[in-house]
Design an enzyme around this catalytic site. Sequence first.
Site, PDB file in Angstrom:
ATOM      1  N   GLU A  43      -5.672   3.375  -6.966  1.00 42.40           N
ATOM      2  CA  GLU A  43      -4.728   4.243  -6.264  1.00 42.40           C
ATOM      3  C   GLU A  43      -5.368   5.567  -5.867  1.00 42.40           C
ATOM      4  O   GLU A  43      -6.019   6.219  -6.686  1.00 42.40           O
ATOM      5  CB  GLU A  43      -3.515   4.496  -7.156  1.00 42.40           C
ATOM      6  CG  GLU A  43      -2.422   5.323  -6.497  1.00 42.40           C
ATOM      7  CD  GLU A  43      -1.276   5.661  -7.436  1.00 42.40           C
ATOM      8  OE1 GLU A  43      -0.186   5.976  -6.944  1.00 42.40           O
ATOM      9  OE2 GLU A  43      -1.479   5.616  -8.672  1.00 42.40           O
ATOM     10  N   LYS A 116       4.508   2.725  -1.506  1.00 45.09           N
ATOM     11  CA  LYS A 116       4.969   2.758  -2.897  1.00 45.09           C
ATOM     12  C   LYS A 116       6.473   3.009  -2.959  1.00 45.09           C
ATOM     13  O   LYS A 116       6.990   3.966  -2.371  1.00 45.09           O
ATOM     14  CB  LYS A 116       4.203   3.852  -3.646  1.00 45.09           C
ATOM     15  CG  LYS A 116       4.453   3.909  -5.146  1.00 45.09           C
ATOM     16  CD  LYS A 116       3.516   4.930  -5.763  1.00 45.09           C
ATOM     17  CE  LYS A 116       3.643   5.020  -7.275  1.00 45.09           C
ATOM     18  NZ  LYS A 116       2.648   5.965  -7.848  1.00 45.09           N
ATOM     19  N   CYS A 153       0.911   1.339  -8.739  1.00 42.75           N
ATOM     20  CA  CYS A 153       1.048   2.125  -9.964  1.00 42.75           C
ATOM     21  C   CYS A 153       2.442   2.062 -10.591  1.00 42.75           C
ATOM     22  O   CYS A 153       2.763   1.084 -11.238  1.00 42.75           O
ATOM     23  CB  CYS A 153       0.609   3.567  -9.711  1.00 42.75           C
ATOM     24  SG  CYS A 153       0.211   4.473 -11.241  1.00 42.75           S
TER      25      CYS A 153
END
Length: 294
Positions: A43, A116, A153
């Site tokens: 990331e 995300k 993540c």
Amino acid sequence: MKTLLTGLVQQSCSDDRSATVAKSVAGIREAAAAGAQLVVLQELHTTPYFCQTEDAALFDLAEPIPGPSSELFGAIARELGIVIVTSLFERRAPGLYHNTAVILERDGTIAGTYRKMHIPDDPGYYEKFYFTPGDRGFTPVKTSVGSLGVLVCWDQWYPEGARLMALAGADLLIYPTAIGWDPADTPEEQERQLEAWITVQRGHAVANGLPVVAVNRVGFEASPGAGDQGQRFWGNSFVAGPQGEFLDRLPADREETRVVAIDLTRSETVRRTWPFLRDRRIDAYSDLMRRYRD
């Protein structure tokens, strides 16, 4: 057996963007030289993890997609004939920014992107200040090496995202990550956090009968203006098979590139004997659409 040779690039990052990007490029080349068909980067790998503080000036780190980084890594994908999953701070419009994974096809074109969805806001992880939640849902990206269920993540803690990727036909789940310890935490607490992170993702592999690839950064990154405070990113990038079994795991304390063979045909075999998708009670799950059952 359909084997996908997958490269994991676990690296540290610094304020020297050119040097940090050069590490990513070197890792990609090392993985490709070892036969990787797919290379996954961690990331926000082109910069330090800037979300440790809230600073409006840091929005200058963002870039459009397509843009300089996607063009650079697209050119490398084309040169090496591989698929690359990269992770960028996207400037979509003035005042509108995302934490975005870009999937580059072997001809260098953008096969797709994933923004995300789950955005944390915790001490040292002030991501809500920088990132707008994703608006493209949980849709795998179809590539020449398979259908990639890319998440990012904080998404890795949520079974819903993994399940929706599986239901949409993902061949594997991929989590570019930046997670670490607060150095002030006790060793016992650090161990609990690390094991929880690994366990929940292996659980996604089991529950969905899919391989999981998690690539995390490594090294200490100081929090700006906070002296010796900061985050020590815990590495431990790993690949798990569709029963949660470790196929490989990288160290906690050093940069490393690793190529792991993933048998994509095992998902079919595992799902025949562990038919979780068959036995789901979709008629009884409507309350999952509620925040909480009061």
